[in-house]
Scaffold this motif. Structure first.
Motif, PDB file in Angstrom:
ATOM      1  N   ASP A 181      61.724  42.353  44.735  1.00  0.00           N
ATOM      2  CA  ASP A 181      61.464  42.866  46.076  1.00  0.00           C
ATOM      3  C   ASP A 181      60.392  42.046  46.782  1.00  0.00           C
ATOM      4  N   THR A 182      59.420  41.546  46.030  1.00  0.00           N
ATOM      5  CA  THR A 182      58.344  40.749  46.624  1.00  0.00           C
ATOM      6  C   THR A 182      58.844  39.387  47.064  1.00  0.00           C
ATOM      7  N   ILE A 183      59.569  38.723  46.201  1.00  0.00           N
ATOM      8  CA  ILE A 183      59.972  37.351  46.495  1.00  0.00           C
ATOM      9  C   ILE A 183      61.022  37.292  47.603  1.00  0.00           C
ATOM     10  N   GLY A 184      61.746  38.396  47.774  1.00  0.00           N
ATOM     11  CA  GLY A 184      62.737  38.440  48.842  1.00  0.00           C
ATOM     12  C   GLY A 184      62.243  39.118  50.097  1.00  0.00           C
ATOM     13  N   ASP A 185      60.974  39.511  50.120  1.00  0.00           N
ATOM     14  CA  ASP A 185      60.438  40.255  51.257  1.00  0.00           C
ATOM     15  C   ASP A 185      60.298  39.357  52.489  1.00  0.00           C
ATOM     16  N   PHE A 186      60.871  39.828  53.597  1.00  0.00           N
ATOM     17  CA  PHE A 186      60.784  39.091  54.857  1.00  0.00           C
ATOM     18  C   PHE A 186      59.744  39.700  55.793  1.00  0.00           C
ATOM     19  N   GLY A 187      59.468  40.988  55.623  1.00  0.00           N
ATOM     20  CA  GLY A 187      58.591  41.694  56.551  1.00  0.00           C
ATOM     21  C   GLY A 187      57.167  41.192  56.564  1.00  0.00           C
ATOM     22  N   LEU A 188      56.569  40.972  55.370  1.00  0.00           N
ATOM     23  CA  LEU A 188      55.176  40.539  55.326  1.00  0.00           C
ATOM     24  C   LEU A 188      54.979  39.160  55.954  1.00  0.00           C
ATOM     25  N   PRO A 189      55.726  38.116  55.555  1.00  0.00           N
ATOM     26  CA  PRO A 189      55.508  36.810  56.200  1.00  0.00           C
ATOM     27  C   PRO A 189      55.830  36.820  57.689  1.00  0.00           C
ATOM     28  N   ALA A 190      56.820  37.641  58.098  1.00  0.00           N
ATOM     29  CA  ALA A 190      57.159  37.707  59.515  1.00  0.00           C
ATOM     30  C   ALA A 190      56.008  38.285  60.325  1.00  0.00           C
ATOM     31  N   SER A 191      55.313  39.272  59.773  1.00  0.00           N
ATOM     32  CA  SER A 191      54.192  39.890  60.478  1.00  0.00           C
ATOM     33  C   SER A 191      52.929  39.038  60.370  1.00  0.00           C
ATOM     34  N   ILE A 192      52.675  38.502  59.188  1.00  0.00           N
ATOM     35  CA  ILE A 192      51.485  37.693  58.973  1.00  0.00           C
ATOM     36  C   ILE A 192      51.520  36.422  59.820  1.00  0.00           C
ATOM     37  N   ALA A 193      52.735  35.919  60.112  1.00  0.00           N
ATOM     38  CA  ALA A 193      52.861  34.661  60.858  1.00  0.00           C
ATOM     39  C   ALA A 193      52.202  34.718  62.224  1.00  0.00           C
ATOM     40  N   ALA A 194      51.986  35.938  62.748  1.00  0.00           N
ATOM     41  CA  ALA A 194      51.362  36.069  64.066  1.00  0.00           C
ATOM     42  C   ALA A 194      49.904  35.594  64.050  1.00  0.00           C
ATOM     43  N   VAL A 195      49.250  35.678  62.897  1.00  0.00           N
ATOM     44  CA  VAL A 195      47.823  35.325  62.842  1.00  0.00           C
ATOM     45  C   VAL A 195      47.480  34.375  61.697  1.00  0.00           C
ATOM     46  N   TYR A 196      48.404  34.153  60.755  1.00  0.00           N
ATOM     47  CA  TYR A 196      48.064  33.347  59.582  1.00  0.00           C
ATOM     48  C   TYR A 196      49.325  32.658  59.077  1.00  0.00           C
ATOM     49  N   ARG A 197      49.277  31.361  58.886  1.00  0.00           N
ATOM     50  CA  ARG A 197      50.447  30.610  58.458  1.00  0.00           C
ATOM     51  C   ARG A 197      50.556  30.652  56.940  1.00  0.00           C
ATOM     52  N   PHE A 198      51.594  31.320  56.463  1.00  0.00           N
ATOM     53  CA  PHE A 198      51.832  31.414  55.028  1.00  0.00           C
ATOM     54  C   PHE A 198      53.352  31.404  54.815  1.00  0.00           C
ATOM     55  N   PRO A 199      53.986  30.214  54.915  1.00  0.00           N
ATOM     56  CA  PRO A 199      55.446  30.150  54.810  1.00  0.00           C
ATOM     57  C   PRO A 199      55.934  30.538  53.418  1.00  0.00           C
ATOM     58  N   THR A 200      56.954  31.364  53.369  1.00  0.00           N
ATOM     59  CA  THR A 200      57.621  31.726  52.121  1.00  0.00           C
ATOM     60  C   THR A 200      59.099  31.370  52.260  1.00  0.00           C
ATOM     61  N   LEU A 201      59.841  31.470  51.172  1.00  0.00           N
ATOM     62  CA  LEU A 201      61.259  31.113  51.225  1.00  0.00           C
ATOM     63  C   LEU A 201      62.025  31.947  52.260  1.00  0.00           C
ATOM     64  N   PRO A 202      61.888  33.296  52.268  1.00  0.00           N
ATOM     65  CA  PRO A 202      62.645  34.072  53.263  1.00  0.00           C
ATOM     66  C   PRO A 202      62.307  33.689  54.700  1.00  0.00           C
ATOM     67  N   TYR A 203      61.023  33.509  54.999  1.00  0.00           N
ATOM     68  CA  TYR A 203      60.646  33.211  56.384  1.00  0.00           C
ATOM     69  C   TYR A 203      61.071  31.797  56.776  1.00  0.00           C
ATOM     70  N   SER A 204      61.007  30.852  55.872  1.00  0.00           N
ATOM     71  CA  SER A 204      61.434  29.489  56.178  1.00  0.00           C
ATOM     72  C   SER A 204      62.948  29.422  56.363  1.00  0.00           C
ATOM     73  N   ILE A 205      63.693  30.254  55.622  1.00  0.00           N
ATOM     74  CA  ILE A 205      65.140  30.333  55.829  1.00  0.00           C
ATOM     75  C   ILE A 205      65.437  30.827  57.239  1.00  0.00           C
ATOM     76  N   TYR A 206      64.732  31.866  57.639  1.00  0.00           N
ATOM     77  CA  TYR A 206      64.890  32.403  58.989  1.00  0.00           C
ATOM     78  C   TYR A 206      64.533  31.347  60.037  1.00  0.00           C
ATOM     79  N   SER A 207      63.448  30.629  59.816  1.00  0.00           N
ATOM     80  CA  SER A 207      63.017  29.601  60.773  1.00  0.00           C
ATOM     81  C   SER A 207      64.050  28.477  60.873  1.00  0.00           C
ATOM     82  N   ALA A 208      64.698  28.141  59.760  1.00  0.00           N
ATOM     83  CA  ALA A 208      65.696  27.082  59.770  1.00  0.00           C
ATOM     84  C   ALA A 208      66.889  27.426  60.642  1.00  0.00           C
ATOM     85  N   ILE A 209      67.194  28.718  60.747  1.00  0.00           N
ATOM     86  CA  ILE A 209      68.349  29.157  61.530  1.00  0.00           C
ATOM     87  C   ILE A 209      67.985  29.354  62.999  1.00  0.00           C
TER      88      ILE A 209
END
Length: 556
Positions: free
Chosen positions: A207-235
């Motif tokens: 559940d942690t490694i596939g979590d999209f919610g935390l990196p999506a929210s954290i991205a507003a103030v802190y850059r911490f790319p993870t696999l789920p968020y980078s996949i989303y960004s690629a699209i």
């Protein structure tokens, strides 16, 4: 009929779950195959993750976040479950309620609450004067800390279930042989619950490694790319990078597959069948002199894990500005008023989400009941395969499922038969059904297990059709589980940020996408008000439906 039903659900589960997942892997091996290009892919692209900085950092961050959270959340959940099982204290049931609340609350809402609390201009700094909180939270260790407080319920529930029954003669025999209390725990009690610990740890990691919610929210103030968020960004950045999305999805699925393998291997090596006729249900003892201490610690813990993320959303929704803090002159309802302006997209997004969730709940319930029936009553030879299909969505991250749906449902030949679903709300419904199936199936299998097959067989011998047996015998006996499964599917579908972010059609915003966009635009007051209002509406609908149907059931 049962074999036909088995093949029917097998085909549907293949279309909804396995085919989209396989499409992600196929896209890496045969890039462009779903868009008419049969060129063999360059497998060396898989190794590019170790040379391209963003790809490598995304992998490193995901592994770090996954392993750190798994270790701490499993430890925290195990300790809390042990304390809760052994001792009774006044606020113990509040802990149980908090565990379920964290489990059903979307991760992006929890993450947004922590951002509102800990950001440089957030509640901790401006209201409480805790300047150290920002530096503590917005670093890898801080994010692991936040994720631990969000994911420990998986370990807690797993260990708590394992401790429900006890067989004391094993411990008594060891003590009579001269073993100390610690030796008894280390050599007998701890090994007996290890399968549950491994199961909880695997759930936390996946559940942690596939979590999209935390990196999506954290991205507003802190850059911490993870696999789920980078996949989303690629699209959703220009140019679209299907190669990047495919490779990162491959590694994400690989990590989750490794976690499942480790879990199965560990459970096979450490299986202990110890329950017997002498087993007794565990009953918590009165905490005695530790009563006040446990109560105080529990309240402090709940104030952190529930009070901070949910309380921050509530406070920010009534603050005029972040910087003014909690003073009477800074309180306002303007953010809620803005939600109802003609220019606001919130109400449209909420109505879209409710429509999708309602459709997904009904369709998912119909399919889930069929799956549960096959697993419980049929002799279909591939029913174990169906069981794997039905639970694999639990382990597949929403971003990966969404990418797979793009590949599967965005092909030109589907337009000629009217099934080009990409870019339409129906693709969101299908994805929501796929996400709801595991929950519905687990609930319905448990309920159907209590209904003897002999009742259905007797009705069949009297000439009842399959439909009649389901309608007049099975459904009335599992009505409560049907209601719970449908409402659970409805609630989870409304706030599915990952799938909605990947698949939402143009000009068809949904509630979670609307909230996340406002958050990314740093409109925290509007985002918080939308979160509070949306949650209140969904909870009210669920409670109203449950109350109405329960009353109707009582009259019957």
């Amino acid at each position: 009929m049962k074999d036909r039903l088995g093949w029917f659900v097998s085909i549907l589960l293949f279309i909804l779950v396995l085919y989209p997942l396989a499409a992600v892997i196929i896209q890496v091996l045969l890039p462009g195959v779903f868009f008419g290009n049969w060129q063999l892919g360059n497998l060396s692209l898989l190794l590019e993750i170790f040379h391209r900085p963003l790809w490598q950092k995304s992998l490193e961050n995901s592994v770090l976040l996954g392993l750190g959270t798994t270790l701490l959340a499993t430890l925290l959940g195990g300790v809390l479950a042990t304390v809760r099982t052994n001792w009774s204290f006044p606020t113990a049931k509040l802990l149980d309620g908090a565990v379920w609340l964290l489990l059903i609350t979307p991760s992006f809402i929890l993450a947004q609450g922590w951002v509102l609390f800990a950001a440089g201009g957030g509640i901790a700094v401006n209201t409480l004067g805790w300047n150290w909180v920002t530096g503590f939270v917005f670093q890898p260790a801080g994010l692991i800390f936040i994720m631990t407080l969000s994911k420990f319920p998986f370990a807690y529930l797993s260990v708590h279930a394992a401790l429900e029954w006890k067989v004391d003669q094993l411990s008594h025999a060891a003590r009579l042989s001269g073993a100390s209390a610690f030796t008894v725990w280390r050599t007998i009690q701890a090994p007996l619950i290890m399968p549950a610990v491994w199961a909880g740890a695997a759930l936390v990691f996946m559940d942690t490694i596939g979590d999209f919610g935390l990196p999506a929210s954290i991205a507003a103030v802190y850059r911490f790319p993870t696999l789920p968020y980078s996949i989303y960004s690629a699209i959703y950045t220009s140019p679209i990078r299907f190669d990047m999305a495919g490779v990162l999805s491959f590694y994400l699925v690989l990590l989750i597959g490794l976690a499942m393998f480790v879990q199965f291997y560990a459970m096979r090596r450490s299986r202990f069948d110890f329950l017997s006729a002498r087993a007794e249900r565990s009953a918590p003892k009165q905490a005695g002199k530790y009563r006040l201490l446990l109560t105080t610690l529990n309240l402090m813990f709940l104030a952190v894990v529930i009070g901070i993320p949910l309380g921050a959303n509530l406070l920010m929704s009534v603050f005029k500005t972040q910087s003014a803090g909690f003073v009477l002159s800074n309180l306002t309802l303007d953010h809620y008023t803005d939600l109802f302006h003609s220019s606001s997209v919130l109400l449209r997004g909420l109505s879209h989400s409710l429509m999708i969730a309602g459709s997904a709940a009904l369709l998912g319930l119909l399919l889930g009941v069929c799956v549960a029936y096959v697993l419980t009553y049929s002799q279909f030879r591939f029913k174990r395969t169906i069981e794997v299909f039905s639970i694999v969505t639990l382990a597949v991250p929403g971003v990966v499922l969404g990418i797979g749906y793009i590949f599967v449902w965005n092909q030109k030949w589907l337009d000629s038969i009217g099934l080009l679903l990409y870019g339409t709300p129906w693709i969101l419904v299908l994805a929501a059904v796929a996400g709801a199936i595991p929950v519905i199936t687990r609930l319905m299998v448990g309920a159907m297990a209590k209904v003897p097959n002999s009742l259905l067989t007797a009705a069949q011998l009297q000439g009842d059709s399959f439909t009649s047996r389901i309608r007049f015998i099975l459904v009335p006996l599992v009505r409560g589980a049907l209601l719970s499964a449908g409402l659970a599917a409805f609630g989870s579908s409304v706030f599915d940020l990952a799938v909605n972010s990947i698949l939402f059609p143009p000009n068809f915003l949904t509630l979670p996408v609307t909230i996340n966009k406002a958050f990314e635009d740093l409109d925290f007051g509007y985002a918080s008000a939308a979160t509070v209002l949306g949650s209140a509406v969904v909870i009210t609908i669920i409670l109203a439906i449950e109350l109405l149907l329960r009353r109707k059931e009582a009259k019957i």
